[in-house]
Every structure is written in C-alpha cells, then in structure tokens.
Design an enzyme around this catalytic site. Structure first.
Site, mmCIF file in Angstrom:
data_model
loop_
_atom_site.group_PDB
_atom_site.id
_atom_site.type_symbol
_atom_site.label_atom_id
_atom_site.label_comp_id
_atom_site.label_asym_id
_atom_site.label_seq_id
_atom_site.Cartn_x
_atom_site.Cartn_y
_atom_site.Cartn_z
ATOM 1 N N TYR A 237 17.873 18.494 7.423
ATOM 2 C CA TYR A 237 18.129 19.672 6.318
ATOM 3 C C TYR A 237 18.791 21.000 7.237
ATOM 4 O O TYR A 237 18.689 20.967 8.564
ATOM 5 C CB TYR A 237 16.841 19.457 6.130
ATOM 6 C CG TYR A 237 15.681 20.101 6.697
ATOM 7 C CD1 TYR A 237 15.388 20.178 8.513
ATOM 8 C CD2 TYR A 237 14.303 19.858 6.086
ATOM 9 C CE1 TYR A 237 14.351 20.936 8.737
ATOM 10 C CE2 TYR A 237 13.519 19.864 7.045
ATOM 11 C CZ TYR A 237 13.299 20.450 7.802
ATOM 12 O OH TYR A 237 12.333 20.760 8.352
ATOM 13 N N GLU A 238 19.178 21.181 5.959
ATOM 14 C CA GLU A 238 19.781 22.795 6.339
ATOM 15 C C GLU A 238 21.409 22.373 6.793
ATOM 16 O O GLU A 238 21.374 23.053 7.896
ATOM 17 C CB GLU A 238 19.310 23.630 7.410
ATOM 18 C CG GLU A 238 17.806 23.930 7.475
ATOM 19 C CD GLU A 238 17.153 24.741 6.016
ATOM 20 O OE1 GLU A 238 18.513 25.095 4.653
ATOM 21 O OE2 GLU A 238 15.809 24.260 5.835
ATOM 22 N N GLY A 239 21.656 21.476 6.401
ATOM 23 C CA GLY A 239 23.086 20.878 6.480
ATOM 24 C C GLY A 239 22.922 19.737 8.023
ATOM 25 O O GLY A 239 22.415 19.992 9.098
ATOM 26 N N GLN B 215 26.924 20.340 10.323
ATOM 27 C CA GLN B 215 27.251 21.035 11.843
ATOM 28 C C GLN B 215 28.432 20.732 12.875
ATOM 29 O O GLN B 215 28.937 21.714 13.138
ATOM 30 C CB GLN B 215 25.434 21.127 12.773
ATOM 31 C CG GLN B 215 24.228 20.888 12.042
ATOM 32 C CD GLN B 215 24.496 22.643 11.404
ATOM 33 O OE1 GLN B 215 24.787 23.800 11.711
ATOM 34 N NE2 GLN B 215 23.699 22.363 10.217
ATOM 35 N N ARG C 142 19.292 27.704 10.369
ATOM 36 C CA ARG C 142 19.626 26.631 11.347
ATOM 37 C C ARG C 142 19.173 26.666 12.798
ATOM 38 O O ARG C 142 18.747 26.066 13.310
ATOM 39 C CB ARG C 142 21.087 26.827 11.119
ATOM 40 C CG ARG C 142 21.963 26.144 9.748
ATOM 41 C CD ARG C 142 23.082 26.004 9.808
ATOM 42 N NE ARG C 142 23.422 25.111 8.500
ATOM 43 C CZ ARG C 142 24.540 24.853 8.232
ATOM 44 N NH1 ARG C 142 25.778 25.315 8.617
ATOM 45 N NH2 ARG C 142 25.016 24.410 6.738
#
Lengths: 787, 601
Positions: free
Chosen positions: B441-443, B448, B299
């Site tokens: 992506y990656e959350g 977040q 992240r």
C-alpha cells in the site's frame, strides 16, 4: 581573412539604391573583400556644394548597417570597403566597377531611367544586374543598349543577403560563358550563395511558389477558422518547414510586404494562373498594417509579445475578431492527431485537413508551374531550400508523400492533376537513382535530367552512399572522403562531444595514420559543435563521480593533443556554432578552414567551468606568441583572460581570428557547400612533406602575483555589479591557470603543467553547488544562470 | 510471547551520532526541541507503547474488527488505549501549537511512530492517516478549513483518512470515478464508492474526517481532472463556545470490511458516498498535488512500519535464541547439556542480519526524517531546497527498502523460532502477516522504484542524487586517512568506499540508459532502489562505526559500542555485497527481462 577576394572576383563593385536591401547587399559584397560604392539619389534640396548632404541617403544607410542585428558586416575591415555616394556626383566612378547591381524601387520606369544614365558610363566588360524580385528581365532589358544586353542579368537576393543563401539568376544564355558566368562564380564562391538559374517569369522560382503557399495558408486558415498557432504547428515540422510556419514567417518578412508581392504577381502573371484565383486581400491584414502591426519590425503581427504585468506572454491574433489571446504551444497530437506529413494527409481533425488542403494545393501549384520557371525540378527544390529554408523542396516532399498518392488526393478533391505530376506518378517519383549511383530528376519537359553536384563541393550524402564508414559509434563516424583523406563527422544531438566522440577521434588518428594522408574534422549540420555534452558531466558530478570526470577531462586533453601531434595534417572545417569543446578541438588542428558564418567561443564560464580540454592553454600560448604586442607577457595573459572570462563569441570566422580563436593563416570559405571540399584540398596540400609541429616552448608566467592582478580586475567588475559571486570564483580559477599556478617568471612552465592546472581548476569548480546550478539551468533553459 | 521494550538506547545513539539533534533545535520554531525534551517525550511514548499498546497486539489480532449496521466495533481495549493516546497528545506531537499541536520536530513524530508500530501496528494505522489529512489541509485548505479541522486532528478528538482507491482504480489514480457536484451553498455532493480505506469507520473517536479524491463535472480525463475534498462522517456543527462538534450524520456509509492476511485490528473499509456533503480543498483539478502531500508523508510512515516490525522481530528472535536450548557446539562435553541456540553460527548469522538491518535502517530513516524538518524550517532557501531534494529522493527508498527489510526480518524471526514460529501462540507469525501489506500500500514497492528511476533520478540530471552521493563521497575522502591508520576501521570503511565507487559506476550506466530510453530502464528500477537502499544503509553503518570507535577510544565503557562495530563489520561483509547481484541485473539491461510474449507462451 575576410579581405581575400577570390580569383575572378570583381575588382570593384557598386550598389545603386541604399534601401535596406541595397545597403545590406553592399555590406555583403564587402564581406567578400570587394570594395563597393553605395549610391543613392540626391535628397531634394541638397545644395550643390555640399557633398555630405548630397550623399546623405547612402551615408545614413551605412550608419544603420553598423547597428544591424544580426550584423551585416563580418568584420570592421569590411565596413571600410564600403563608400557612400550619390547617383549624380559619383556616377562617373561606376566606370571603375566590374559589377553594378541595381536595387532601387520596384518601378520599371525608375529603373529604365537609371539604366539610361548608366549606358554611357559603364566600362565595356562590366556586368549590370538588377535585384528586382518581381519584374521580368525581358521588360528591364528592353531599353538597354544592345551591347549591354548580354551583360545584363537579374540577381535576386533574399533578405538579409549575408544570411539568406539563395540568389536567383536570370540571364540571357549568350552571356553565360563570359561575364555573367564569371559573376555567377563570384556569387557562389565570393558571396557564398546558392545560385539557382531561373527562367524569366514573374516572381522567379522561390517567391512564385512561396507567395502561393503563404496566400493559400492564410485564406484557408480564415475560411476554416484555424488558429494562427495551430496553423503554424501543422505547416512546419511535419513538412520539414521552419517552425515559423506561415504566420510566423510573414511576421518576420513584414505584413506589408505580402500585399505588395501579391499585387506585383497578380499584375504580371497570366490570367489563368491559379494564383490569380486566390490572391484576395484579407481585411484583417489591412487593418493590422494600418494599426502598426506590420510584423516583428512593428508592434507585432499575427503574433505579439505582451509584456504587461512583468511577464512576456506570446499572443496570437484571432483571425476572425482581430483580438489577441495567449498563443499557447499547440501539440500536434492534440490539434491534428498526427505528427508527420502522411498522418496529416490522412487525418480527419480540422487542423489536419487544413494542412492537407494547403500543402497539396501548394505542391500541385509547384508541379503546374515548374516547367515555366526552371529547367528542372531540382532547381525548384534548391530554390525553396535555400530561399525559404525548407528541408526538402516541393518535389522531394512529393516523393516522400508519393507522387501517385498526391495525384489521387487531388483527384478525390476535385482538383486538376498537373501533367508533370502525372508524369512523376507514372515514373514512380521525381527523383531517381541509377544502379551506378547517378542521380536524375525530371526536367521541365518531364524527362530524366542528371542532378549534378557543383564542381568543388563535397557532399557527405555521396560519401555515405559510396560505402560504409571506416569507424562509427553513437556520436561520431569516420569516413574515407577519397584522395587519401579521412573525415570525422560528429553525429550526436547538437553535435555535442562525449566519450564516444573522443573514441572516434582516437580511432581516426590510428586509422588515418595507417594508410591515409590527412584528416578533416567537419560535418554538414547547422552547427559544427556546441561543446561538451554537459548532461553527462552534470549527472556524473551529481553522483560525485570525480574520478570519472577527471578521466573525461584527461581523455579530452590527451585526444586533442594526439590530434595536434599526429604524423599527418588535421584540418578543422567549422560552420555555425563552434563553442566550448567544439572550439577546443579546432584549436588543436593544424589548420582551420572555416565557413565565414562560424560563431566560435570559449563559453565554458557560462556553465561555471573553464576550458579544460587545452582551450585555455592554447589561447594563452597563442596570445603569448603575438610578439607585436608591447608590454611583455602580462597584456597577453590579460587578453586571454578577458576573452574566456567574458565568454566572447565571435560573430564570424573573421572575428574569431581577432579573438585568437583562429590563426592568421587559417582560411575562410564563403559558400557552405564548398567548405568540406576546401578543407579536403587544404588537407591534401598540407600532407606533402608534412611534419608535425614541435611541442610548444615552455613559457614564463607570473604565478600567484599575476593571478592577484587579474583578480583586482574581477573585483572591480563585481563592485560594479557586472560580475556575480560565482563569476568571481570561476574567474579566479581561470586566472590561476593562465598565470601558471604556483610558479614565477624565473621558471618557464610547459604545456603539460598548464593542462594539469586546467584539470585541477575544473575539478574544483565542478564540486561547487553554484557550478552545478549553472549546468542544470543551462540544460533546462538553454540560457546561462547568473548566480 | 516477547514483551516489547522500546529501543531507546539505540535511538539515542542515532540522535547523537547521525542526526545531531542540536542542528534541529537551531531551526526557527524548534528552539524548545532540545535533546532533553525529546528524550523525555520518547520515554513517555515508550511507556505508552510498552504498557498500553503492546499488550493489545495479539488480542486485537485474534478478535479483529466487527461491522454491524454500518458501525465498526474495534477489538477490546482499543477504545481505552486510543483515549490514552489522544489524551497524551500523541496525535499532534509535531502539529502546529497554533492548532493545539506539540510543536515538536516531525522527526519526533516519526520516532514515536516507530515505537507505536512495534507495539501494535494495527492500532497505529488508525491515527496514522490523521497525520496525512492534517498535512494536506494545512498545505492546501482554506483558513476556515484549517481552523475547523486542524485542532480536531491535532488533538486526536477526530481522526482522518485518505480516500483514494476505488474498485476499478488502484495504482492508476487517473481512473477515479467518484463524482462531485457543486451545491448552491458552495459545498459539493460526493457520489461514488471507495474501497480499502483504512480506518474509515471505527468507534475510537467521535468523528472521522475523510479526504476524498473525486471529479468535478467539467473535469478533464485522467489525473489532470482530479480534485480533493474534505467530508466528515458527522457534519461539523458550530457549538456555543465558538468551536465545532459532530452534527448530523453525513451520507457516508461503511458497507463492508475486508478479510485480510494480517492487520486484523485495523478496519479496512468499503465506503459508499451517497450525495455526501463535502468541501473542495485547494484548487479544482489540482487534487493530485494535495494527494502527493499526504502520500509522501504516508510513504515515510509506511517505511517506519517496516522498521517497527523488524525491531519487534529482532527482540523476539534474540529472546528466543537465548532461551531455547538445542544441540552443542563440536567438542563440548555432553555433560554441559544442550546449549541456547544462539551459540550456533547460522543462528548468530540470522540474528546479526536482523540487527544490522534494523539499526542501520533506523539510522537511515531518522537521517532522512531530520531533513523533513530542515526542508520545512531552514531559514536559507537553498538549504530548504537541498533538504527537500533529499527527502524526495529518499522517500521511495525508505518506503520500499524498509518494508522489504521488515518482511525479511519477520521471516528470519520465524526461522530462528523454528516450528514454534509457525504456531500462532508464539505471536511471531503475526509480524509476517501484518507487515506483508506494507510492501503494497501507499504505492507498491515497484511503484516506488519507478518513482525513483523515472522521476527522482533524472530530475535536474541527477540533482537529487547529489544530496546522497556528495555527502557519501565526502565521507570517504575525509575518512580515508583514518582507514589507512587503523586496520579495524579499514575493514569497515574500505568496503564502503569500494561499493560506493561501484554504485557510482552503475548509476552512470543506468542514468545514461534511462535518458536514452526511460521505459526500458524501468526493468532495472527495482534493483537500483535496492542498490541505493543497501548502500545508504552501509553509509549509516560506516558513520556509526566511526562514532563507536571514537567513543571507545575515548574510554567510554558501553557494550553497545563494541556491538555497533561488530554489526558494522557484519554489514560490510554480509549485506553490503548484496549490491552485487543488483548491479549485475542492472548491467544485464532491459533485454534480460523476458518479453510479454515469452511470459505468456
């Protein structure tokens, strides 16, 4: 403040039998300010000329009382009111006693023999009672002289008698207007008990139902293979029963007590009583008792704490195998698929069906036996609430479930529906309220009977029903409690203090000043107030919102001072915990009417701060005002310093006065139910010709040199490892406040100066990592962090 | 097309004024990471980025990746570029020297990432996930797994992936279905399909190490039943020298490549595991923990993608605005001819916006980055915990706020270019296409925000917020006298102090609402993340302005310093007040967001 026995109290009392119950009872009678004689038999072989040896049993019991935990005595003065003796040499002294209570072994022959010896000794108007838990009054009264019969009653206390609210009173109706009636009044006002009149039947009320409940719960758990922890989870919160449930409760009472009670009940109950069918010994319990697992007093019971490997693991016994395994914390949703009574009764999970089986059987039993054990269902409910700490008695519980629904459930299960339950199902419940607000419940005969509030009590439920609050927000409410008196009730979780509480107090001052005569601050929660809501404070501190925190402190100081200077009397009415800010508010009241079971303390140091809502200032001024103390002001300052620095918590209202938290003139109510009424009466009395107190006179304080002196004391503690590094920091700030900051003996400082010091010290402490760590730890664990 | 120039001067400014490199070099194990060494490393990384990677950015985008017979061919030049990358030791800049790494601070890795991303974000994604794989094995792998995989990943000889997503399982990892069946020899057989796996197949390295989330046969449902496995494209085989080489092909097949809006040169693969041989990493059912170890690092890196492209957008926009001539300022004689568009107020506003965001968030990202090293290495456990708290708090902010800014900057760069920006040849529109995924992506950035408000904010009643708010409040208290003495500084410091106080009030409000009703508070989560992102960046600007002011007052002649002051002023007047609308939205409360019923009516 303890030793002010109420009017009509016995001038002197005696307890015969210095077992656990007898000794504790003696202590509690002393708590009410009544001198007590505690007598037991002469030990075998004690020589005639050796009074100490002859009274050894009672003497030893008294010594044990002083170490009792929780404490049996409310104050050391109460201890001095108890005198130990023996049943031979001191028997004649019973002639001075207005009340003699027997608490010897549960053997009719032994009791009868003792009563025989009393007959000629007791003074004519004395009341004799027995604390038997199982023997009928009729049986014990049989051999008494006729003159003593109307003055003989059963007073069944619950253990420990200082803390358990219930006394079941079984009397011959004739004596009510006279001596027994007066005793009942003393049990209520003097000993603070909920006195429930019981019919003369085996086990009286609470244990009759309680024993059935416990036995059923154990039997069903064994038969259905329900785990101990799961059983306690379903048989507690969903039904308003304490979290100990059944197995935890038996651990508390003692596993060995259970079979004894069951045997006694079996022996005296009629053969067709449903209890007879379920009273069977459980081999596992017999084995546990034999192995020393008698409950919390032994090595453990159904639960035990396994301390091997440096950790404390709560383990529960497997009812089938007798082996222990970690108890875990079963979640209701996981084991039963429901969280409340209705859900459990409708559920299919084994734990839900177990709970339903136990509770419906118990409630049905209560309805079946109620006519034989009490005058009305309200008495049964009161006994279970006061004796077993149920939130609702069985009949209120049935009303919550629905009497009709319970009857259907029983029918579906093939069980008998007791006539009283049928009657309630027809009537739409056991309790009713008429349009005019008058409450009724079903009598033993199944007819409506009035539910009467005892005279001299004030229930906020009634106040709430009577109308809307004068003011309310999320954390407090202001009520009109009649006769020109208002009451502020704290309503937040755990009754913590926050900005809303202060807003309500300010509104209370405005509204009360505008048409009312006096203000009471009190509530009916278990705890008066556990102090400030530190969650918000910690969050604000983490955000570095220093202005807000300072404003919150100022807000509290200003509000409390406004209480102190209001143009009408303010009476605080605490019960249970009164900690931190909760005590500070009381220290600003004109008068405190405290429940005897009030546990007060300025405990702020536990979360790394000092009392800054005027608490440190008030305690200091009070200690300085104690003119009896020799040696000038420094010892007074040191006294206030130690009290706060060690976060001393009084274990009773009486102790709170010794610590300076309450004043000599503050008063005590022994019966929780009477607290608000007493406080209101006090407020009304003060309102006549009331004048607010003048501001405190400026005081001379030593300044920095005094702080240094107090610091030396702290350093000594630190060197001994008794004070942590942050204790030293916090104590240093406290010392600065209590010694007046930058001042000296020649310039007296006023209250505002001290309040400013409190605020500044708070502001510095709350900026330290260590204080924030203490707050966070307290929130997470409920325990102080020693950093 | 604008040639990339690594912003080394600005990075150096941040390193000296915000990060204070000497504090990093004081940490155990980083004694050699002096400022000189680090600057030298950055200069070399700049050379790689500028001369090797940047020239492949547009061509890679045009050519894309090709899948033939389960093998992915990367665009022309990428193989050679990756070989240079690996040979330069860039794969393991911050890896443990015991595993062949460079032993430099994680912060250096982060800075190198920025340069590589700016030059060629698609390229950066291939080795990018190797760091996460390295980290997960380093934290949770067995000694044997570490000995086998870490040197391969640190050297870049092998690359790594994170195999989380499945067709039915995106944000909600509890839905993972891939099965792991124990084999007699202690290994496991994985069966299932993974999708959207970055760089799961390529021809840049001899082997690819997949870290895979899967379920054991006895696994409980949901996230509590997920375990982490390592499975390589080629089964590792012991070689004669006692090392490992790629052996037989594992039963892992790339079955497809996604056709995407951007990142054309980054292979996004569908993978089929057909009884693939794998080994458990860490404890059974504890895969989520290990996954978060990878994820948190990833992240921060995705945040750097936002920064890297914003920097590229800045360079392109500034260059174009200086060259393109259109119009004159009022009062200018016609004989002067058309002027570079940079003279126009609105163009200056756009350029100033991009620059203030880029330089401000760079300072923020590197300030957070240094705490990764402190959390890892500081000798005092309390200091490590405090740094860890800060990183945990700021990770969602860096990820979401910086990727938002990357997209805004790319968009503004197109705007500055006018119609040319919309045309492929100019190369600017690629930035917008490439960065768009970073907000997902990656959350997703929404996730977040939930992480921030649902987890990071309430933990310990705001303990993590303390790590941001205490230093900001202390800064305001310390600098108040300076602001009183100097109107120029006051114009920067006072707005910050004002908005900080406002943010404290909003935080208290949201905190109370969230403690009362955590679900309802989620409607304010996005706004709170933005509020903290804008505020923290504002603090960076206040600090940088103070430093520039001091250096100018000391007589330093450097136009960058005056530019810093100008950017700081601009930030305080044009960007920091952007907190206002977010504050309004938070105060409006959960009821201000329409109910489902109303949205579907």
């Amino acid at each position: 403040m303890t030793a002010a026995a109420p009017a009509g109290a016995p001038a002197r009392a005696a307890v015969l039998g210095a077992g656990t119950m007898g000794a504790q009872l003696a202590a509690h009678i002393a708590n009410a300010g009544v001198p007590v004689l505690l007598l037991d038999r002469v030990p075998d072989g004690a020589p005639a000329g050796d009074p100490a040896a002859r009274s050894a049993l009672a003497t030893r019991a008294l010594a044990a009382l002083e170490r009792a935990d929780p404490p049996a005595f409310m104050h050391r003065r109460a201890r001095r009111l108890v005198e130990a003796g023996n049943l031979e040499d001191d028997l004649a002294r019973l002639a001075d006693c207005d009340w003699v209570v027997e608490a010897v072994v549960e053997d009719p022959a032994v009791k009868a023999a003792l009563f025989d010896r009393l007959a000629g000794v007791l003074k004519p108007d004395a009341v004799l009672t027995s604390n038997t838990s199982t023997l009928p009054r009729a049986l014990l009264a049989k051999t008494l002289p006729a003159a003593l019969q109307p003055r003989f009653a059963i007073t069944h206390f619950f253990n420990p008698p200082r803390y358990m609210r219930l006394v079941e009173l079984v009397a011959d109706g004739e004596g009510d207007a006279g001596p027994v009636g007066a005793l009942a009044d003393f049990l209520d006002r003097g000993l603070g008990k909920t006195v429930v009149r019981a019919k003369d039947s085996p086990g009286f009320i609470a244990n009759r139902i309680g024993a059935f409940w416990i036995q059923t719960a154990i039997n069903e758990a064994v038969d259905r293979s329900i785990g101990v922890a799961a059983a306690d989870a379903v048989l507690s919160r969903p039904f308003g029963i304490p979290k100990t449930g059944v197995f935890g409760l038996v651990d508390l009472v003692g596993l060995d007590i259970m079979p004894a009670v069951a045997r006694a009940l079996s022996a005296t109950l009629p053969a067709d009583d449903p209890f007879q069918a379920i009273a069977r010994p459980q081999p596992l319990i017999t084995r546990l008792i034999a192995d020393g697992y008698t409950g919390r007093k032994g090595k453990g019971g159904f639960y035990r704490l396994n301390r091997t490997g440096g950790q404390r693991v709560k383990e529960a016994v497997d009812l089938a195998t007798g082996t222990y395994a970690p108890a875990g914390k079963p979640r209701l949703e996981d084991i039963a698929g429901a969280r409340d009574a209705a859900g459990l009764l409708a559920g299919d999970a084994p734990a839900a069906r177990y709970a339903a089986a136990v509770m419906t059987a118990t409630l049905a039993y209560a309805a079946a036996v109620a006519p034989a054990i009490a005058d009305d269902v309200a008495a049964v409910d009161e006994a279970m609430v006061a004796g077993y700490n149920w939130r609702h008695g069985p009949f209120r519980l049935i009303d919550r479930i629905g009497a009709g629904r319970l009857a259907e459930y029983l029918t579906a299960a093939g069980a008998a529906v007791p006539p009283l339950l049928t009657r309630a199902a027809e009537a739409g419940g056991f309790y009713h309220r008429a349009a005019d607000g008058a409450a009724t419940c079903l009598s033993a005969a199944g007819r409506p009977a009035p539910v009467v509030r005892r005279a001299g009590t004030l229930a906020l439920d009634d106040v709430r029903r009577a109308g809307a609050p004068l003011f309310r927000n999320g954390s407090a409410a202001l009520w009109d409690i009649g006769d020109g008196v208002t009451l502020v009730e704290f309503t937040a979780k755990m009754n913590t203090l926050d900005a809303d509480v202060f807003a309500c107090l300010r509104e209370a001052i405005r509204i009360t000043g505008d048409g009312y005569r006096a203000l009471v601050i009190g509530n009916e929660a278990e705890n008066f107030c556990v102090g400030a809501s530190i969650g918000f404070g910690l969050f604000a501190a983490n955000l570095a919102a220093w202005d807000r925190l300072d404003a919150a402190i100022r807000d509290g100081q200003d509000t409390f001072r406004a209480l102190a200077t209001a143009p009408f009397p303010v009476v605080g009415a605490p019960s249970g915990l009164a900690l931190g800010g909760g005590l500070e508010v009381l220290m600003h009241c004109d008068h405190v009417q405290a429940h005897s079971e009030t546990y007060a303390g300025l405990v702020e140091v536990g979360v790394g701060i000092i009392p800054a809502w005027g608490g440190a200032t008030r305690l200091l001024l009070r200690q300085l005002a104690q003119t009896r103390r020799p040696g000038g002001p420094m010892p007074a300052i040191a006294e206030a310093f130690t009290t706060i620095a060690l976060a001393k918590v009084a274990k009773s209202a009486a102790e709170a006065r010794d610590l300076g938290y309450f004043r000599a003139e503050d008063t005590i109510t022994m019966n929780r139910d009477r607290l608000l009424a007493d406080a209101k009466a006090r407020a009304r009395a003060l309102a006549d010709g009331y004048r607010p107190p003048p501001p405190p006179d400026p005081v001379a304080l030593p300044g920095r040199t005094g702080a240094v002196a107090l610091g030396l004391q702290v350093d000594a503690f630190a060197r001994l490892g008794q004070a942590t590094p942050h204790d030293v920091v916090v104590a240093g700030e406290l010392a600065t406040v209590l010694t007046g900051g930058d001042c000296d003996w020649t310039e007296p400082v006023d209250e505002q100066h001290l309040l400013d010091l409190e605020r500044a010290a708070f502001g510095r402490l709350v900026r330290t990592e260590a204080t924030l760590a203490r707050m966070e730890h307290m929130l997470a664990t409920g325990k102080p962090l020693r950093n | 097309m604008t040639a990339y120039r690594a912003p080394l001067e600005d990075i150096r400014f941040v390193l000296s004024e915000i990060v204070a490199l000497e504090r990093l070099a004081a940490l155990p194990g980083l004694e050699d990471a002096t400022a000189d060494v680090i600057v030298q490393v950055l200069e070399e990384a700049a050379r790689l980025a500028e001369t090797v990677l940047a020239p492949l950015n547009a061509s890679g985008d045009r050519e894309g990746c090709r899948l033939t017979d389960g093998r992915v061919t990367m665009p022309a030049g990428f193989r050679e570029a990756y070989a240079r990358y690996a040979a330069g030791g860039w794969a393991g800049v911050a890896a443990d020297p015991a595993h062949g790494g460079g032993g430099l601070p994680a912060l250096v890795n982060q800075m190198v990432d920025e340069l590589i991303i700016s030059a060629n974000i698609a390229f950066s994604t291939v080795p990018g996930l190797s760091h996460g794989a390295y980290h997960a094995i380093d934290l949770y792998g067995s000694a044997a797994q570490k000995a086998l995989y870490l040197p391969k990943l640190a050297s870049g000889i092998w690359t790594g992936t994170m195999c989380l997503t499945e067709p039915q399982c995106g944000t909600d990892l509890g839905l993972v279905r891939t099965r792991a069946v124990p084999a007699a020899d202690g290994s496991y057989h994985l069966t299932g399909n993974k999708v959207w796996i970055t760089a799961a197949e390529h021809d840049l390295a001899e082997n690819i190490v997949h870290l895979v989330l899967a379920r054991l046969p006895d696994a409980p449902a949901g996230t509590r039943g997920i375990s982490l496995f390592v499975a390589a494209k080629h089964l590792p085989e012991a070689d004669r020298a006692g090392g490992w080489r790629p052996g037989a092909r594992n039963a892992i097949t790339c079955t497809g490549l996604e056709h995407k809006m951007g990142l054309a040169a980054s292979p996004t693969c569908a993978l089929a595991f057909e009884g693939a041989t794998a080994w458990l990493v860490g404890e059974p059912h504890r895969g989520m923990r290990a996954m978060f170890a990878m994820m948190n690092q990833a992240r921060l890196m995705v945040g750097m993608q936002g920064l890297g492209l914003a920097e590229m957008a800045w360079q392109a926009a500034r260059a174009f605005a200086g060259e393109r001539r259109q119009g004159r300022l009022p009062g200018q004689p016609e004989s002067d001819g058309p002027q570079p568009i940079i003279v126009h107020g609105d163009v200056r506003r756009m350029l100033a916006t991009i620059r203030a965001q880029v330089e401000g968030t760079r300072a923020l990202a590197l300030w957070v980055g240094q705490h990764v090293d402190i959390a890892l290495r500081h000798p005092d456990p309390a200091a490590r915990a405090a740094a860890d708290d800060l990183v945990a708090l700021m990770t969602p902010i860096v990820k979401a706020h910086l990727t938002d800014i990357g997209q805004e900057a790319a968009d503004l760069a197109i705007q500055v270019h006018g119609g040319s920006g919309y045309v492929r040849e100019m190369g600017v529109e690629q930035y917008l296409r490439d960065i768009r995924i970073a907000r997902i992506y990656e959350g997703t950035n929404g996730i977040q925000a939930l992480d921030l408000v649902g987890r990071k904010m309430p933990d310990g009643m705001g303990r993590r917020l303390r790590r941001l708010f205490h230093p900001m409040a202390a800064f305001v208290e310390e600098t108040r006298p300076l602001a009183a003495d100097d109107p120029a500084l006051a114009a920067i410091l006072e707005p910050f102090a004002t908005w900080l106080a406002r943010a404290q009030g909003i935080s208290l409000h949201l905190g109370q609402a969230a403690f009362a009703d955590p679900i309802a508070a989620t409607t304010g989560a996005h706004d709170y993340l933005k509020l903290l992102g804008i505020l923290a960046t504002g603090w960076m600007w206040a600090r940088m302005a103070l430093a520039a002011h001091r250096r100018l007052a000391a007589g330093e002649q450097n136009p960058m310093l005056a530019a810093k002051l100008a950017s700081a002023r601009f930030y305080m007047t044009h960007i920091l007040p952007g907190i206002g609308p977010h504050a309004t939205a938070i105060l409006a409360g959960p009821d201000s967001v329409p109910e489902v019923g109303s949205l579907t009516a």
